[in-house]
Design a protein around this motif. Structure first.
Motif, PDB file in Angstrom:
ATOM      1  N   ASN A 129     -11.999  -2.280  74.349  1.00 57.41           N
ATOM      2  CA  ASN A 129     -10.904  -1.694  73.572  1.00 57.41           C
ATOM      3  C   ASN A 129     -10.643  -2.433  72.264  1.00 57.41           C
ATOM      4  O   ASN A 129      -9.695  -2.115  71.540  1.00 57.41           O
ATOM      5  CB  ASN A 129      -9.624  -1.656  74.407  1.00 57.41           C
ATOM      6  N   GLY A 130     -11.461  -3.449  71.980  1.00 58.62           N
ATOM      7  CA  GLY A 130     -11.288  -4.178  70.733  1.00 58.62           C
ATOM      8  C   GLY A 130     -10.087  -5.103  70.716  1.00 58.62           C
ATOM      9  O   GLY A 130      -9.552  -5.421  69.653  1.00 58.62           O
ATOM     10  N   ALA A 155     -17.596  -1.544  70.956  1.00 55.93           N
ATOM     11  CA  ALA A 155     -16.288  -1.623  70.308  1.00 55.93           C
ATOM     12  C   ALA A 155     -16.445  -1.877  68.809  1.00 55.93           C
ATOM     13  O   ALA A 155     -15.726  -1.306  67.984  1.00 55.93           O
ATOM     14  CB  ALA A 155     -15.457  -2.733  70.946  1.00 55.93           C
ATOM     15  N   GLU A 158     -17.751   1.291  67.077  1.00 57.91           N
ATOM     16  CA  GLU A 158     -16.741   2.347  67.043  1.00 57.91           C
ATOM     17  C   GLU A 158     -15.462   1.925  66.329  1.00 57.91           C
ATOM     18  O   GLU A 158     -14.487   2.679  66.301  1.00 57.91           O
ATOM     19  CB  GLU A 158     -16.422   2.786  68.481  1.00 57.91           C
ATOM     20  N   LYS A 160     -13.121  -0.275  67.088  1.00 59.16           N
ATOM     21  CA  LYS A 160     -11.965  -0.320  67.988  1.00 59.16           C
ATOM     22  C   LYS A 160     -11.081  -1.534  67.693  1.00 59.16           C
ATOM     23  O   LYS A 160     -11.552  -2.578  67.253  1.00 59.16           O
ATOM     24  CB  LYS A 160     -12.440  -0.406  69.441  1.00 59.16           C
TER      25      LYS A 160
END
Length: 228
Positions: A129-130, A155, A158, A160
């Motif tokens: 989820n970063g 992550a 994307e 995140k």
């Protein structure tokens, strides 16, 4: 020899041999397995990678690092509160399963563990989820560390959580030097970077490349920005 009896064989040194030795060996293995993991309820979350159990034992989540929450008048690091909030939602008040990682405890006597709640691998979820980055340790399970690094790459790709902001920092976009042995990295010119042997030295054009390969910034650099 009467049926049903087990012959106990001893060497001159007194060491047990045969069936008895095998049974004792299996017993020891079983005992080790039963203490390698346990379940407990989470009473309080300190920050994104540390929490307290109902029995007041402190747990440090293995293989990850999250921004620090400021204490003693110091400001929070960027994304520290978001990371804590995310961990709160995952585990606070819930019963978690903890598998010991590495040596099991650290110098602060905290439990170091792989944490699970229901079917969620918490260590991996925080990275995915970063809200945390991968933090390599030689003594940790290689398979689990590989999963964490894969989650970090996703992550990162994307964008995140904290990754978009961190990627814009000036220091982030400078050349870095990694140590293959410790998987820590340093700004080029740092005193510790100069001490890395040529066999262990790896160069990165920016910190993103280092993160992608599983390296993390040395703590003394104080790389992570604070919230002003």
């Amino acid at each position: 020899m009467p049926k049903g009896k087990i012959k106990i064989i001893k060497s001159r040194s007194g060491v047990l041999k045969g069936p008895v030795f095998f049974l004792l060996f299996c017993s020891l293995l079983f005992s080790a397995a039963t203490v390698s993991a346990f379940e407990a309820k989470v009473r309080y979350v300190i920050d994104g990678d540390t929490f307290i159990l109902a029995n007041n034992k402190h747990v440090r989540i293995a293989g990850i690092d999250t921004p620090e929450i400021g204490r003693d008048g110091k400001p929070d690091q960027y994304y520290a509160q978001q990371a804590k909030s995310m961990l709160n939602k995952l585990i606070l008040g819930k019963r978690v399963r903890i598998e010991y990682a590495g040596k099991g405890t650290d110098r602060y006597k905290r439990i170091i563990g792989w944490v699970y709640v229901d079917d969620v691998f918490v260590n991996k979820r925080m990275i995915r989820n970063g809200a945390a980055f991968f933090y390599f340790h030689k003594g940790n399970d290689r398979g689990k560390q590989k999963l964490l690094l894969q989650a970090q790459r996703k992550a990162y790709d994307e964008k995140k959580g904290f990754w978009p902001f961190i990627g814009k920092l000036k220091k982030y976009n400078k050349p870095w030097v990694g140590n293959k042995n410790s998987r820590r990295c340093f700004l080029t010119g740092d005193r510790y970077a100069k001490k890395i042997s040529w066999r262990n030295k790896v160069k990165f054009s920016n910190l993103g490349e280092a993160f992608y390969d599983g390296y993390s910034p040395a703590r003394h650099l104080n790389f992570w920005p604070v919230v002003k």
